[in-house]
Design a protein around this motif. Structure first.
Motif, short mmCIF file in Angstrom:
data_model
loop_
_atom_site.label_atom_id
_atom_site.label_comp_id
_atom_site.label_asym_id
_atom_site.label_seq_id
_atom_site.Cartn_x
_atom_site.Cartn_y
_atom_site.Cartn_z
N ALA A 73 0.97 -1.16 -0.15
CA ALA A 73 -0.01 -0.01 0.05
C ALA A 73 0.98 1.26 -0.02
CB ALA A 73 -0.96 -0.15 1.18
N GLN A 74 2.08 1.01 0.65
CA GLN A 74 2.93 2.41 0.77
C GLN A 74 3.47 2.70 -0.72
OE1 GLN A 74 5.08 1.34 4.56
NE2 GLN A 74 4.90 3.64 4.61
N THR A 75 3.87 1.60 -1.49
CA THR A 75 4.28 1.82 -2.64
C THR A 75 3.25 2.70 -3.59
OG1 THR A 75 5.43 -0.50 -2.59
CG2 THR A 75 4.90 0.49 -4.80
N GLY A 81 3.36 9.97 -4.79
CA GLY A 81 4.21 11.32 -4.42
C GLY A 81 5.11 11.67 -5.31
N ALA A 82 5.77 10.76 -6.02
CA ALA A 82 6.56 10.89 -7.04
C ALA A 82 6.06 11.57 -8.42
CB ALA A 82 7.36 9.69 -7.65
N ILE A 83 4.85 11.10 -8.80
CA ILE A 83 4.11 11.90 -9.76
C ILE A 83 4.00 13.45 -9.33
CG2 ILE A 83 2.19 11.99 -11.08
CD1 ILE A 83 2.18 8.66 -10.94
N SER A 116 0.54 10.62 5.52
CA SER A 116 0.26 9.17 5.48
C SER A 116 1.15 8.17 5.64
CB SER A 116 -0.83 8.91 4.14
OG SER A 116 -1.89 10.11 4.27
N ASN A 117 2.31 8.35 4.74
CA ASN A 117 3.30 7.50 4.73
C ASN A 117 4.18 7.39 5.89
OD1 ASN A 117 5.21 5.86 3.03
ND2 ASN A 117 6.73 7.25 3.67
N ARG A 118 4.33 8.64 6.74
CA ARG A 118 4.78 8.51 8.07
C ARG A 118 3.84 7.72 8.89
NH1 ARG A 118 4.70 11.22 12.92
NH2 ARG A 118 6.79 11.22 13.86
N GLN A 119 2.60 8.02 8.88
CA GLN A 119 1.52 7.11 9.76
C GLN A 119 1.62 5.95 9.55
OE1 GLN A 119 -1.85 9.68 8.73
NE2 GLN A 119 -2.05 10.09 10.94
N LEU A 120 1.80 5.39 8.17
CA LEU A 120 1.96 4.01 8.14
C LEU A 120 3.02 3.38 8.55
CD1 LEU A 120 0.24 3.40 4.40
CD2 LEU A 120 -0.60 2.58 6.68
N CYS A 121 4.44 4.03 8.41
CA CYS A 121 5.68 3.61 9.14
C CYS A 121 5.52 3.25 10.47
CB CYS A 121 6.59 4.58 8.75
SG CYS A 121 7.14 4.23 6.97
N LEU A 122 4.78 4.26 11.17
CA LEU A 122 4.73 4.22 12.48
C LEU A 122 3.66 3.06 12.92
CD1 LEU A 122 4.83 7.93 13.48
CD2 LEU A 122 6.47 6.55 13.64
N PHE A 123 2.73 3.03 12.28
CA PHE A 123 1.58 1.63 12.51
C PHE A 123 2.37 0.50 12.24
CE2 PHE A 123 -1.67 -1.05 10.95
CZ PHE A 123 -2.30 -1.13 12.14
N ARG A 124 3.23 0.41 11.25
CA ARG A 124 3.96 -0.82 10.94
C ARG A 124 4.82 -1.23 12.37
NH1 ARG A 124 7.12 -0.07 5.70
NH2 ARG A 124 8.11 -1.89 6.37
N ARG A 125 5.55 0.02 12.49
CA ARG A 125 6.41 -0.50 13.91
C ARG A 125 5.51 -1.10 14.97
NH1 ARG A 125 9.95 4.99 14.53
NH2 ARG A 125 11.57 4.52 12.73
N GLU A 126 4.32 -0.30 15.38
CA GLU A 126 3.52 -0.38 16.22
C GLU A 126 2.97 -2.05 16.17
OE1 GLU A 126 2.14 0.32 19.91
OE2 GLU A 126 3.58 1.88 18.91
N LEU A 127 2.54 -2.24 15.27
CA LEU A 127 2.30 -3.70 15.01
C LEU A 127 3.56 -4.97 15.12
CD1 LEU A 127 0.30 -3.53 11.55
CD2 LEU A 127 -0.63 -3.91 13.88
N MET A 128 4.48 -4.39 15.11
CA MET A 128 5.70 -5.28 15.42
C MET A 128 6.12 -5.58 16.83
SD MET A 128 8.22 -4.39 12.22
CE MET A 128 7.60 -4.32 10.77
N LYS A 129 5.80 -4.44 17.53
CA LYS A 129 6.19 -4.16 18.75
C LYS A 129 5.89 -5.67 19.98
CE LYS A 129 6.03 -1.27 22.66
NZ LYS A 129 5.50 0.00 23.48
N PRO A 130 4.71 -6.30 19.62
CA PRO A 130 4.70 -7.10 20.58
C PRO A 130 5.31 -8.71 20.13
CG PRO A 130 2.53 -6.63 20.09
CD PRO A 130 3.42 -5.87 19.26
N ASP A 131 5.87 -8.68 18.83
CA ASP A 131 6.66 -9.48 18.24
C ASP A 131 8.23 -9.48 18.44
OD1 ASP A 131 4.97 -11.42 17.03
OD2 ASP A 131 6.28 -11.30 15.22
N ARG A 132 8.71 -8.45 18.72
CA ARG A 132 9.91 -8.10 19.04
C ARG A 132 10.45 -8.55 20.44
NH1 ARG A 132 10.22 -2.40 17.73
NH2 ARG A 132 8.29 -2.37 16.40
N ARG A 133 11.75 -9.00 20.35
CA ARG A 133 12.50 -9.16 21.70
C ARG A 133 12.46 -7.76 22.63
NH1 ARG A 133 11.37 -12.85 19.05
NH2 ARG A 133 12.64 -14.74 18.28
N GLY A 134 12.63 -8.10 23.78
CA GLY A 134 12.65 -6.95 24.67
C GLY A 134 13.54 -5.79 24.30
N GLU A 135 15.10 -6.00 23.98
CA GLU A 135 16.01 -5.20 23.48
C GLU A 135 15.56 -4.14 22.28
OE1 GLU A 135 19.27 -7.48 21.54
OE2 GLU A 135 17.98 -8.83 22.44
N TYR A 136 14.58 -4.88 21.59
CA TYR A 136 14.30 -3.94 20.54
C TYR A 136 12.90 -3.43 20.59
CZ TYR A 136 18.04 -6.43 18.17
OH TYR A 136 19.21 -7.24 17.81
#
Length: 171
Positions: A73-75, A81-83, A116-136
């Protein structure tokens, strides 16, 4: 409560827009659009942000699948944005300022697409939070800048910097 609207646009255009926003674009047309749309060479931010390999390797298969869907979707956002960047560049070369309203509207459009692109990047990080090891887990902070990589260019350094900060705040 009724939403405020501007004046109507051409009905054929309105129908096209409704179709694209409700039904999307046919897969073949979409593929052509994304392949043909090249970013200006001096705009490094107009790329689909990838997940750093170090983090990617720690994610569950289902989270990888979901992240890839969001990247797809970000693509579309990045290609739009390029256009728009190229359109704005051409409009900006109008020395008579006949297109100042178009320049302003295109700038607003680019700002919204970038946001919107920034929001999606931050959302992607948030989705990954439970899956990541404590150090990350701290890596999903909104203050951590992303580049063409979701967690910046140097994940090990970012982890080390945060650990040093934690240590100094304890002392």
């Amino acid at each position: 409560m009724k939403e405020m609207c501007d004046k109507d646009v051409n009905s054929d255009l309105a129908n096209l827009v409704d179709s694209w926003f409700r039904d999307g674009v046919e897969e073949e047309s979409y593929s052509e659009l994304t392949k043909e749309t090249l970013r200006p060479g001096n705009r490094k931010s107009l790329v689909t942000v990838k997940t750093n390999q170090l983090i990617w390797d720690l994610l569950s298969p289902s989270l990888r699948t979901n992240d890839k869907k969001i990247q797809n979707a970000q693509t579309s956002i990045v290609k739009a944005g390029a256009i728009l960047t190229k359109v704005l560049d051409k409009l900006g070369k109008d020395t008579k300022n006949e297109n100042s309203e178009l320049v302003d509207q295109t700038m607003q459009c680019l700002a919204l697409i970038g946001h919107s692109n920034r929001q999606l990047c931050l959302f992607r990080r948030e989705l990954m939070k439970p899956d990541r090891r404590g150090e990350y887990s701290h890596m999903c902070s909104q203050s951590l800048k992303f580049t063409d990589q979701l967690f910046g260019d140097d994940v090990p350094k970012a982890v080390k910097d945060v650990n040093v900060f934690k240590l100094n705040s304890i002392i």
